[in-house]
Enzyme design. Sequence first.
Site: not given
Length: 438
Positions: A16, A19, A43-44, A237
């Site tokens: 988080d 990225k 979750g980007h 990650q």
Amino acid sequence: MNQGKVDVLLGLQWGDEGKGKVVDVLTPHYDVVARFQGGPNAGHTLEFNGEKYVLRSIPSGIFQGGKVNIIGNGVVLAPDLFMEEAKALEASGHPLRERLHISKKAHLIMPTHRVLDAAYEAQKGKNKVGTTGKGIGPTYTDKVSRTGLRVGDILENFPEKYAAAKERHLNIIKSIMGNLDEEQRFALNDQLTHLHIVEKKWLEGVEYLRQFPIVDSEHEINQILRSGKSVLCEGAQGTMLDVDFGSYPFVTSSNTICAGACTGLGIGPNKIGEVFGIMKAYCTRVGAGPFPTELFDETGKKIRDLGHEYGAVTGRERRCGWIDLVALRYSIMVNGVTQLIMMKSDVLDGFDTIKACTSYKVNGVETRDFPYNIEEGIEPVYVELPGWKTDMTKFTCECQFPKAFSDYIAFLEKELETPITIISIGPDREQTIVRNGK
Ligand code: GDP
Ligand code: IMO
Ligand code: MG
């Protein structure tokens, strides 16, 4: 950007870091963007033109100028979640059918992998990892045990292969159930009762997958490189969640480090160009496991509130703390980071002072090296720096930075022996400052 090379962008902390935002910002400089590991545990988040998107399996290069995006062999893919994500993007005016290529060798996350994820977590009791529940661990376990299903399998005799794998999973789940308490058994039985509903959507997802180019992505990507084009690899990650080098066993099940781009896409190490390492100006972690610089006080709460530190996938509160330079030095080392990107400095804009952990006391002995075990006996040693007390969120150039902020950057660069070339001062695509002369 390096022609004929692969640049890799990855997280240096516990995920988080931002990225997705930076991949989107850098995509115009590349021909292709590729994901190489992880799955919908990611979750980007991207924000531009007043819109916000959260991507889980689809690379973050999908919004910029019709570029080809690749889901590589190292990724684990859940067809139902993928379908949901892709349909939502198409509905919002971002067509992807032709330009999103999926590796035949990517492994499939089955509905029973998600039940297994829950079963293993229940079995671990108070030692549970706090996974995202997306079936990541069991899917990678099947891959390494040589029993997994791959995207290429949907092209031939799929119903038989699926039924055999499901049967195997159900047997394991049954045997785990015997060791659980009544409440845990009830929760798992509930998942099993609804399995047919999930399965129906999952099989629809498998059909939906067939509409995308299913490719030998290792051939494709090497051909792209041979023709002098450039590729940006997007990590998921972070290094502290890497299965080899992270805070094991509180990690994910893939190699999140730079070398993961080689195995997760089929490229030689000599093809790697720049390695962009992303970090927040502070540090967060979601899920269980050690976190030496975690703050349990009002300051931690303030960072969480100002940084909106809640998980993009599970909505869980992210644990917050000061930047950890011991862990970052280690991450920079194992990834071979050539450039640093610092995110979310705006969250600290109003702070009087800022702390940075420069070394650990391990059972009373001071060290700058990241130890084998960070679970016990670690006391962070901090340096306290003056805050910049300036709202920088509308700045457009590093020439506007207040002196205290420039000093903070210089301090980090010296401690980390790596240049910070991009600074993010807000969630929007526009709130990004590329430093000149770096
Ligand atoms: P990722 O998983 O590494 O892509 O990061 P996430 O999207 O899970 O979490 C990063 C969060 O911070 C998202 O909500 C972003 O919109 C937000 N974000 C990214 N960069 C910045 C920044 O510079 N400042 C602020 N305030 N938020 C940011
Ligand atoms: P992005 O790509 C933050 C964490 C989980 C849990 C551990 C194992 O958005 O940075 P898993 O479901 O992978 O088996 O969970 O890893 N985790 C993440 N934390 N960001 C992520 O992805 C994460 N993906 C997994 O919370 O502690
Ligand atoms: Mg995330």
